[in-house]
Structures are given as C-alpha cells and as structure tokens.
Design an enzyme around this catalytic site. Structure first.
Site, PDB file in Angstrom:
ATOM      1  N   TYR A 120     -12.051  -6.672  -4.532  1.00 56.84           N
ATOM      2  CA  TYR A 120     -11.918  -7.521  -5.720  1.00 56.84           C
ATOM      3  C   TYR A 120     -13.014  -8.585  -5.783  1.00 56.84           C
ATOM      4  CZ  TYR A 120      -7.227  -5.490  -6.337  1.00 56.84           C
ATOM      5  OH  TYR A 120      -6.155  -4.641  -6.522  1.00 56.84           O
ATOM      6  N   LYS A 164      -7.263  -0.262   7.352  1.00 58.47           N
ATOM      7  CA  LYS A 164      -7.677   1.138   7.415  1.00 58.47           C
ATOM      8  C   LYS A 164      -9.031   1.173   8.131  1.00 58.47           C
ATOM      9  CE  LYS A 164      -7.125   5.461   5.857  1.00 58.47           C
ATOM     10  NZ  LYS A 164      -6.035   6.387   6.010  1.00 58.47           N
ATOM     11  N   ASP A 196      -1.892   3.238   5.086  1.00 59.64           N
ATOM     12  CA  ASP A 196      -1.210   4.381   4.461  1.00 59.64           C
ATOM     13  C   ASP A 196       0.064   4.728   5.234  1.00 59.64           C
ATOM     14  OD1 ASP A 196      -2.900   5.073   6.532  1.00 59.64           O
ATOM     15  OD2 ASP A 196      -3.655   6.906   5.598  1.00 59.64           O
ATOM     16  N   ASP A 220      -2.205  -6.238  -2.311  1.00 57.60           N
ATOM     17  CA  ASP A 220      -1.765  -6.094  -3.701  1.00 57.60           C
ATOM     18  C   ASP A 220      -0.839  -4.878  -3.828  1.00 57.60           C
ATOM     19  OD1 ASP A 220      -1.556  -6.358  -6.420  1.00 57.60           O
ATOM     20  OD2 ASP A 220      -3.615  -5.774  -6.870  1.00 57.60           O
ATOM     21  N   ASP A 224       3.472  -4.725  -3.951  1.00 58.83           N
ATOM     22  CA  ASP A 224       4.138  -4.151  -5.125  1.00 58.83           C
ATOM     23  C   ASP A 224       5.075  -3.020  -4.716  1.00 58.83           C
ATOM     24  OD1 ASP A 224       2.639  -5.882  -6.729  1.00 58.83           O
ATOM     25  OD2 ASP A 224       2.307  -4.345  -8.253  1.00 58.83           O
TER      26      ASP A 224
HETATM   27 MG    MG Z   1      -0.681  -6.535  -8.502  1.00 56.90          MG
END
Ligand code: MG
Ligand code: NAI
Length: 323
Positions: A120, A164, A196, A220, A224
């Site tokens: 990001y 990772k 993962d 993120d 979620d």
């Molecule tokens: Mg989000």
C-alpha cells in the site's frame, strides 16, 4: 488536563453512530473537549473537498479523533486522516460476543497491522498495455515500530507474526526478522505462521491465536476474514495509533441501505470510543464501557442487524444506563 477530542461523523450512519459514541463519552464526565468537523461525500459536494484543510488540521492537533465513516470518498478521507495522526499501527480486535450469532463464537483475536507501507506504499506502474507492476516497500524502522508496539501491547503473553517470508524473502524476511529481534530484545515470546496457513487455521480453530502482528496487506485481509468469523460488521472497532495522537473508527462504512432510519448499530463506534479511553489511560472507564456494551449485546436491546427491533438511541441509552 483537558483532552482535545476531534469528532468527524462523516456520511450515512456515521452521522448516527458517532454522536451515540460521543454521548457515551460525555456520560463519563471526564475532562474532554469535543470539536466536530466535516469530511466525506456531503462536504465534497458542497466545497469540492472530501477532507477540508481545517478537518485535517483538527485531527493533526487533537489528542484523539473519533471518526464515523465516509461514502464514495472514503479513501480520500481516511488515508490522509491516518497520516494526520501519523499512525504506524492499525489495531483491529475481532471478538465474538455472547448473544451475537458468530461462525466461531470462541474467536477473540487482535490484529496489529502495519499501517504505512508494504504493497500500500503507492508504487504502482502501468508499464505497457500488457504489464502492470507494484513495488512492495518494507523498512526496518516501520517493522521495528510495529514490533515495539506489539511488545507493549501483549506484556509477557507473546504474539504471533504472520508473514510469507518463504516467498517474499527480502520484504517479509526483513519484517519477520526485525519483529522477532525486537521481541527478543524485550523478552517477549513470538511464534510465526505463514499467512496463507493462518487463514485456514484461524477458521478451523481461532483459539490457537491471540495477538497477530502482520504486514499491511496481510493485516487488512486476515482481519476482515476474522470479522467474518465473529459475524457482525456492526461490532468491529479499530484504532490507528501514532506517536502523539490516534484515530478511532468502526470498521464498517456508511451503510446507505439503512442510513437515516435511526437503526444503525452503535456498538462498533462505542467500542472504538472505549479504545480511545484506553489510549488516553482511562483504563477503568474503558473497561466499564466494554462491560456495558457486552451486557447490552447479551441482554438487549438490540438493533435489527442483530435480530432486534431497537433504535440506535435505545441501544445507546441502555449502554449509558448500565454505565
Ligand atoms: Mg479492508
Ligand atoms: P458498509 O459497512 O457500509 O455496509 C455493509 C452492510 O453492513 C450493509 O448491509 C450495512 O447495512 C451493514 N452495516 C454496516 N455497519 C452497520 C451498523 N453499524 N449497523 C447495522 N448494519 C450495519 O459497507 P459497504 O456497503 O460496502 O459500503 C458503503 C459505503 O461505505 C461505500 O460508499 C464505501 O465506500 C463506504 N465505506 C467507508 C468506510 C470508511 O469510511 N472507513 C469503510 C467501508 C466502506
């Protein structure tokens, strides 16, 4: 000492749940001075700017900010606001509550998400019609800041590092090594999990994990995913913590389907306000707000998203009465 609290309700149900959380804070009779400011779609329509300069400046100077949600302009509002408070970590608890339907009612997790870099960081290019690229940024300094925060957050209990690094050897390798080194310096235990594998394991048995430190994108997505396990977008709070100040917001958006009806669940924003209290060292008051919200979720009244028929105001009043 009076604490300056910036209040930015934004759009949609932000206009309903943010005042509800302010009412809860006001009922505690602390030395808080609240200043409200505009941000989001509505102010952008009026002035052409989703985040007016004065709103940015208010968040950049207040001790803490309570934000509701913004609509289509969400990214233009929340990214600069996180920058205004110089936030380096996004704290995202995902906890299931008694009385609320959850896929995994035993879930009680906290994600500490690096909040400034990774994929990001904004280095994306479209090289040719066929090819687009992205540069992922990891710094030792940002990883260290996150790790130091994590060590303080967990005390002696230790935390999990999700990464990772087996594939992204340089970037996630630097993240993992830095976080593990800092934890060792602080005498805090850590374990590691590939992100993962974490996704599968947390669905099968969330009790294996407690506090999880992640790079930006992993934090993120995984938080979620955990939100899905606890079964209620109306319940998830978050905190963007900086060195000097912080911003607290529910995870949900403006809920245009129910906005204006007075039935939005205020719990996520009120729990975010409890995190604000913790941040300003009002631990006793924070615990009391958490307990009042939990009791109200368990015993009612409840808003329609949780199967009840109470209004935002009914729930807010019930929480204040329990306080
Ligand atoms: Mg989000
Ligand atoms: P949303 O979170 O606004 O709504 C998703 C669903 O959850 C809707 O059915 C809504 O009614 C329900 N819901 C959410 N919060 C609730 C609450 N407190 N009480 C009861 N029900 C609740 O997400 P959606 O629909 O994807 O986005 C709507 C708008 O919000 C978009 O314009 C989006 O850009 C914005 N948004 C803003 C965010 C922010 O400001 N941080 C975050 C997410 C979305």
């Amino acid at each position: 000492m009076t604490h300056e609290i910036a209040v930015i309700p934004g759009d949609g149900i932000g206009q309903e749940v943010t005042p509800a959380a302010v009412e809860v804070l006001e009922s505690l009779d602390l030395e808080f001075s609240f200043t409200e400011a505009e941000a989001g779609d509505a102010v952008a329509e009026k002035t052409g700017e989703a985040l007016p300069e004065e709103t940015y400046e208010l968040a950049a100077s207040a001790d803490a900010t309570l934000f509701g949600a913004a609509g289509e302009t969400a990214a233009d509002v929340i990214l600069p606001l996180r920058e205004a408070v110089d936030s380096f970590v996004n704290v995202r608890p995902a906890k299931a509550y008694p009385g609320v339907d959850a896929v995994r009612p035993e879930t009680d997790l906290v994600f500490l998400r690096e909040n400034t870099e990774g994929v990001y960081a904004g280095h994306e290019d479209r090289l040719t019609e066929d090819v687009a690229t992205l540069t992922r940024v990891t710094t030792q300094s940002a990883s260290r800041k996150l790790a130091e925060f994590a060590c303080e957050y967990v005390d002696a209990d230790g935390f999990t590092i999700a990464h990772k690094a087996n594939v992204m050897r340089e970037t996630d390798g630097l993240f993992r090594d830095t976080v593990a080194t800092v934890a060792k310096e602080h005498g805090v235990a850590t374990d590691e999990v590939l992100m993962d594998a974490f996704a599968t394991r947390v669905c099968l048995d969330p009790t294996q994990f407690d506090v999880v430190a992640c790079p930006n994108l992993a934090g993120d997505v995984l938080s979620d995913l955990a939100a899905g396990l606890v079964g209620g977008l109306g319940l998830l709070p978050s905190a963007n913590i900086g060195e000097q100040r912080a911003l607290f917001e529910p995870v949900h958006g403006t809920a245009p389907d129910i906005a204006g009806e007075g039935v939005a669940n205020p719990a996520a924003t009120i729990i975010s306000a409890a995190m604000l209290l913790e941040y300003l060292d009002y631990d006793e008051e924070a615990d009391a707000v958490h307990a009042a919200v939990e009791a109200t979720l368990a015993e009612g009244p409840r808003t329609p998203d949780l199967g009840g028929d109470a209004s935002t105001e009914d729930v807010t009043n019930a929480i204040i009465e329990r306080l």
